[in-house]
Write an enzyme that holds these catalytic residues in place. Sequence first.
Site, PDB file in Angstrom:
ATOM      1  N   ASP A  40       1.057  -1.219  -0.201  1.00  0.00           N
ATOM      2  CA  ASP A  40      -0.257   0.249   0.440  1.00  0.00           C
ATOM      3  C   ASP A  40       1.239   1.208   0.176  1.00  0.00           C
ATOM      4  O   ASP A  40       1.710   1.785   1.270  1.00  0.00           O
ATOM      5  CB  ASP A  40      -0.686  -0.020   1.252  1.00  0.00           C
ATOM      6  CG  ASP A  40      -2.238   1.415   1.362  1.00  0.00           C
ATOM      7  OD1 ASP A  40      -1.902   2.683   0.680  1.00  0.00           O
ATOM      8  OD2 ASP A  40      -2.264   1.119   2.285  1.00  0.00           O
ATOM      9  N   ASP A  47      -4.906   7.715  -6.450  1.00  0.00           N
ATOM     10  CA  ASP A  47      -5.483   9.671  -6.328  1.00  0.00           C
ATOM     11  C   ASP A  47      -6.457   9.264  -4.576  1.00  0.00           C
ATOM     12  O   ASP A  47      -6.052   9.976  -3.841  1.00  0.00           O
ATOM     13  CB  ASP A  47      -5.978   9.378  -6.707  1.00  0.00           C
ATOM     14  CG  ASP A  47      -6.092  11.543  -7.016  1.00  0.00           C
ATOM     15  OD1 ASP A  47      -5.360  12.369  -6.296  1.00  0.00           O
ATOM     16  OD2 ASP A  47      -7.158  12.178  -7.718  1.00  0.00           O
ATOM     17  N   GLY A  63      -3.986   1.652 -13.857  1.00  0.00           N
ATOM     18  CA  GLY A  63      -6.032   1.935 -13.271  1.00  0.00           C
ATOM     19  C   GLY A  63      -6.531   1.950 -13.923  1.00  0.00           C
ATOM     20  O   GLY A  63      -7.422   1.534 -14.924  1.00  0.00           O
ATOM     21  N   VAL A  64      -7.822   2.728 -13.588  1.00  0.00           N
ATOM     22  CA  VAL A  64      -8.940   3.328 -14.266  1.00  0.00           C
ATOM     23  C   VAL A  64      -8.280   4.310 -15.820  1.00  0.00           C
ATOM     24  O   VAL A  64      -8.865   4.350 -17.085  1.00  0.00           O
ATOM     25  CB  VAL A  64      -9.653   4.325 -13.838  1.00  0.00           C
ATOM     26  CG1 VAL A  64      -9.909   3.663 -12.802  1.00  0.00           C
ATOM     27  CG2 VAL A  64      -8.897   5.375 -13.881  1.00  0.00           C
TER      28      VAL A  64
END
Length: 169
Positions: free
Chosen positions: A11, A35, A125-126
Amino acid sequence: MPTNITLVQGDITEQDVDAVVNAANSSLLGGGGVDGAIHRKGGSDIIAECRKLRAERYGRGLPTGQAVATTAGRLPARWVIHTVGPVWSQEEDRSDLLVSCHRESLRVAREIGARTIAFPAISTGVYRWPLDDAARIALRTLREEGEGFAELRLVLFDQRSYDAFQAAG
């Protein structure tokens, strides 16, 4: 892999380093993924500095490939370096923007005196950047541009990401 580049699965908000790199969106006001996690765990001091940056310097948002530093709030790190990764496109080569995210983050790290920096897998990621390609670009850029830092830590969220960076190393 050069001795100052390390890979860890974990993390990014728990990294005890001088600076963590945030895969931000251009608004600088939080979002999902890395984010959102950085803003949630870091607290209101980060968002307050981001709002000030928007008001004073980045009225239209932080441009893709650029980087800027704020406090890290309640994170173990001292600073957050926000960078906006490119959205992956099959029709257009945007790899220069992904290189710029890493290069500009290192430039900002030097300006603030950071010696240890934790990076996420920017744009994977996205923003859908293919993991193997992102790993190759990140590692190449950090090798070429990362001289003089004590540690450049790539913090990979899951085993799949860790494996892709390990293979690219």
